[in-house]
Design an enzyme around this catalytic site. Structure first.
Site: not given
Length: 365
Positions: A228, A184, A206-207, A284
């Site tokens: 995400d 992340q 990611q993130d 999600r």
């Protein structure tokens, strides 16, 4: 007992029975479609977002009392570093301070403390004024422990009434391979109430954007990521933003973390555009009561037909609130969506599609 309250109790008991490993037998309660629809409306848009006990009445300040110049050339500015400009302010700040940042790439990790309110950062242009770093969650910090997702942020805001305009916040850690752990890499973390980002670029993998907590407004922003890449438990309105996925496999645009029906949080995307590569879920269910709405939004063909993922927990399908309203584009077709998402009516969408969703008329005007 009121019918709605009774219905909520019955449904809560169903979820508890499914969730508990100690229940050897499960008693199912049959709930009518009409009752379930009323319950979903209550979970999603039935409550008022105005003047919640969770948020104080906001009183913003727009007239600056001080302006600071940051420039990579020390002869042209007061500071050559964004963090040094922030550190020059009183730790407890009560007036609007504008930090003007000249064009350039500022390789630094920046954090604004919780007591330093009313900070405004203005770049020369989002394409030209860039703040970047490359931390990941698994990188070892000064205490000898992994940083974790929270501390991986290139730019972290902990103070209220923050404003950013025309700036790129970037985490340029390389995109991780599918299934990699600890990668992340947050570009921007906002962990405070009443923050606005106007014409900014937020770039990572990611993130990317940790929309942690508080009321937030993103307007005309470009947000790029893979998995995400907008996540957290903020109460946030995204207006006319470009959301771009960059992945070779499956990704997810949102992971909203609302954990209770009492939490007045959620993400609303209005007049946005979703593009990119790979196959993308709209969201999600990170939180059991995750709440996300897309309205008047163009969706490219990268959106998976099912649209949403339950995080591997079927009980969350009973409590999340995922909705679309008058979206367009090849990825917006509602026909293949999961049964527990909703095609909203005008009345159901109304609480999500204006500044009232974030009490914006109190602190943005």
């Amino acid at each position: 007992m009121k019918p709605k309250l009774l219905l909520l109790i019955l449904l809560a008991n169903i979820v508890a029975n499914f969730s508990s490993p100690f229940n050897s037998s499960i008693t199912l309660t049959v709930v009518s479609d009409e009752a379930y629809t009323k319950w979903v409306k209550q979970m999603g848009g039935g409550c008022s977002f105005k003047h919640s006990d969770l948020f104080d009445r906001a009183k913003n300040k727009f007239k600056p009392c001080k302006t600071i110049k940051v420039d990579k050339n020390p002869r042209l500015g007061d500071f050559v570093s964004v963090q040094k400009a922030i550190n020059s302010l009183p730790l407890v700040n009560f007036c609007r301070v504008v930090i003007s940042i000249s064009a350039g790439t500022y390789r630094e990790k920046v954090e604004i403390p919780a007591t330093m309110s009313y900070v405004c950062l203005e770049g020369a242009d989002a394409e030209k004024t860039i703040i970047q770093w490359d931390d990941t969650a698994d990188r070892i910090g000064q205490n000898g422990q992994p940083l974790g997702t929270y501390a991986s942020a290139t730019f972290a805001v902990n103070s209220p009434y923050f404003i950013a305009k025309n700036i790129t916040f970037k985490n340029n850690a390389p995109s991780p391979p599918s299934g990699a752990l600890g990668k992340q890499a947050v570009a921007l973390r906002i962990s405070a109430d009443t923050a606005a980002f106007i014409s900014c670029r937020i770039i990572g993998a990611q993130d990317t954007l940790y929309d942690d907590r508080g009321r937030h407004y993103f307007k005309d922003c470009y947000i790029q990521g893979s998995v995400d890449f907008i996540f957290g438990n903020g109460l946030s309105l995204y207006e006319r933003c470009h959301l771009h996925a960059k992945t070779n496999s499956y990704g997810a645009l949102t992971a909203q973390k609302r954990e209770s029906s009492l939490e007045e949080t959620g993400f609303s995307f209005v007049h946005c555009r979703v593009t990119g590569s790979g196959a993308l879920y709209l969201g999600r269910a990170w939180g059991s009561f995750s709440r996300v709405v897309f309205a008047y939004t163009y969706m490219d063909k990268i959106i998976t037909p099912r649209g949403w993922y339950n995080w591997g927990d079927k009980t969350r399908e009973m409590t999340v609130f995922y909705g679309q309203f008058k979206c367009s584009g090849p990825g917006s077709d509602f026909g293949g969506r999961v049964s527990w998402s909703r095609q909203l009516t005008q009345q159901e969408a109304e609480p999500f599609i204006s500044l009232d969703f974030i009490d914006g008329h109190e602190w943005l005007c």
